[in-house]
Motif scaffolding. Sequence first.
Motif, PDB file in Angstrom:
ATOM      1  N   UNK A 195       0.835  -1.198   0.000  1.00  0.00           N
ATOM      2  CA  UNK A 195       0.000   0.000   0.000  1.00  0.00           C
ATOM      3  C   UNK A 195       0.874   1.254   0.000  1.00  0.00           C
ATOM      4  N   UNK A 196       1.913   1.262   0.819  1.00  0.00           N
ATOM      5  CA  UNK A 196       2.816   2.419   0.881  1.00  0.00           C
ATOM      6  C   UNK A 196       3.462   2.687  -0.470  1.00  0.00           C
ATOM      7  N   UNK A 197       3.873   1.630  -1.138  1.00  0.00           N
ATOM      8  CA  UNK A 197       4.469   1.777  -2.462  1.00  0.00           C
ATOM      9  C   UNK A 197       3.454   2.340  -3.443  1.00  0.00           C
ATOM     10  N   UNK A 198       2.242   1.817  -3.407  1.00  0.00           N
ATOM     11  CA  UNK A 198       1.193   2.306  -4.315  1.00  0.00           C
ATOM     12  C   UNK A 198       0.884   3.777  -4.052  1.00  0.00           C
ATOM     13  N   UNK A 199       0.818   4.182  -2.801  1.00  0.00           N
ATOM     14  CA  UNK A 199       0.548   5.590  -2.458  1.00  0.00           C
ATOM     15  C   UNK A 199       1.636   6.486  -3.040  1.00  0.00           C
ATOM     16  N   UNK A 200       2.890   6.069  -2.881  1.00  0.00           N
ATOM     17  CA  UNK A 200       3.997   6.865  -3.422  1.00  0.00           C
ATOM     18  C   UNK A 200       3.922   6.959  -4.944  1.00  0.00           C
TER      19      UNK A 200
ATOM     20  N   UNK B  22       0.172  10.094  -3.693  1.00  0.00           N
ATOM     21  CA  UNK B  22      -0.689  10.219  -2.512  1.00  0.00           C
ATOM     22  C   UNK B  22      -2.177  10.125  -2.815  1.00  0.00           C
ATOM     23  N   UNK B  23      -2.537   9.448  -3.877  1.00  0.00           N
ATOM     24  CA  UNK B  23      -3.946   9.194  -4.163  1.00  0.00           C
ATOM     25  C   UNK B  23      -4.337   7.906  -3.435  1.00  0.00           C
ATOM     26  N   UNK B  24      -4.888   8.076  -2.242  1.00  0.00           N
ATOM     27  CA  UNK B  24      -5.146   6.945  -1.351  1.00  0.00           C
ATOM     28  C   UNK B  24      -6.235   6.007  -1.877  1.00  0.00           C
TER      29      UNK B  24
END
Length: 77
Positions: free
Chosen positions: A36-41, A45-47
């Motif tokens: 999830x952190x990788x995807x957010x980056x 920052x589109x959660x």
Amino acid sequence: MFLKTNLSEKKLVDLCLNNDRQAQKELYEKYKCAMYSTAVRLLNNNFDDASDVLQEAFIEVFRNLDSFKHISTLGHG
């Protein structure tokens, strides 16, 4: 239900391949935060989109788990 967290990743994968729902949950729990952190980056920052990507990624992980060769870990492969 008992936790399988002391099992190796290979054993968890083997259990997942046998449709063990608890093992599937534990494999998800093991990697969801990092993914999830990788995807957010990657998504600036589109959660909401990151949550969607995480869901789609895990669908693909479980769909293709039978081809995982255990050459590396799921988190570093």
